[in-house]
Design a protein around this motif. Sequence first.
Motif, PDB file in Angstrom:
ATOM      1  N   MET A   1       4.349   3.311   7.136  1.00 56.00           N
ATOM      2  CA  MET A   1       5.206   2.362   6.498  1.00 56.00           C
ATOM      3  C   MET A   1       4.346   1.231   5.913  1.00 56.00           C
ATOM      4  N   ALA A   3       2.250  -0.756   3.917  1.00 56.68           N
ATOM      5  CA  ALA A   3       1.964  -0.849   2.301  1.00 56.68           C
ATOM      6  C   ALA A   3       0.668  -1.366   1.901  1.00 56.68           C
ATOM      7  N   GLY A  23       3.808  -4.791  -1.981  1.00 56.27           N
ATOM      8  CA  GLY A  23       5.082  -4.167  -2.095  1.00 56.27           C
ATOM      9  C   GLY A  23       5.290  -4.052  -3.592  1.00 56.27           C
ATOM     10  N   ASP A  52       6.936  -2.416   2.436  1.00 57.86           N
ATOM     11  CA  ASP A  52       7.840  -1.297   1.979  1.00 57.86           C
ATOM     12  C   ASP A  52       8.951  -1.704   1.516  1.00 57.86           C
ATOM     13  N   ARG A  53       9.504  -2.834   1.779  1.00 51.47           N
ATOM     14  CA  ARG A  53      10.876  -3.247   1.024  1.00 51.47           C
ATOM     15  C   ARG A  53      11.180  -4.543   0.312  1.00 51.47           C
TER      16      ARG A  53
END
Length: 289
Positions: A1, A3, A23, A52-53
Motif C-alpha cells: 500500500m 505509494a 499520491g 494511496d488515497r
Amino acid sequence: MHAPVTHRTIDVDGIQTFYREAGPPDAPVFLLPHGYPCSSYEFRDLMPALGDRWRLLAPDLPGFGYSAAPEGFSWTFDGYADFLERFTHVMGLSRYALYLHDYGSQFGLRLALRAPERVAALVIQNGDIYEDVMGPKYAMLRAYWSDPTPEGRAKLAANVSEEGFRDEFVGDLPAHLAERVSPDLWKLHWSLMDTPGRRENVVTLFEDQATTLDWFAKEQQYLRENRPPTLIVWGPHDGYMPEESARAYLRDLPDAELHVLDAGHWALETSLGEIVPLVRDFLGRVHTS
C-alpha cells in the motif's frame, strides 16, 4: 500500500522550492508545512503511508532543506505565510487538509484564515496557539521578546547549532523514545542550515515569533466560527507544548478528536505506527473529495 514519493523543484515567485509529493494528482490534497529546525523530510514516512488515497504535498520552506534562501525574502511569520499561500496558488490547490505542527501550524492557520472555504480538515500535532499553557522551554524566548538585548539575541543564536538541533529533536524525550530517533535528523538539517546567512535568518525568525502571540486570538476565533473537522494527535513529552497545550484546543473545538500518545514534539519519528491509522480513519471520514 505504500505509494512512491517524488522529489521536485518548482519556481514560486522566483524562489526555487523543493517539495515532496505522493499520491494520485486528482486525489484529495493533504498539505504538509514543516516545523523548525526540519524540512519536508519530516514527512518522508507519513507520505507513502497515505499516498494511496490522498495527494500529499510537502514543500521545503525558503531557507530550509533544499529550497533556496533568497536575498530580500521576509524572514518573518508573515513572510512564510505569504509564501505558503503562493505555493498553493502555483500548485493550483483549491481545497486541502492541513497538517499543523510547530512553526508550520502558524503558517497553516494563517493560510486557513485567508481562505477558510478551502480547508477541508485539520490534523494538529504539537502546534500551540494558547499562550496560557505554553511550556517551560519558551522561557528564554519570552525573556528576549520582553527585553530584546544583544546578549539575549546571542543566546538565541547559540541555539542554532548542531547540538541545539539535537536538543530540539530529542532533548525532552525519555530514553525509550530518544533511541528511536536517528541522528540523521539533526545532522542532515544542521548540514543544510550551517551557513552564516541561513543561521542569521533563523534568529530573525525567532525574534519575529513574538508576533505570533497576537495571532492566537484570531486563530482561536477561526476555529470557533468555522469548526473545521479536526484530529489532534499529541506528544506530551514536549517542553514547549505539553499535554495542556493539546487540551486547550477543546475550548474552541469541543468536537475535535484528541489522542495523547507516548511521544514528544516530533511524534512522527517515534510513533508513526500509531499516527497513520488515526489519520487514515479521520481523513477517510472527512476528506474524500
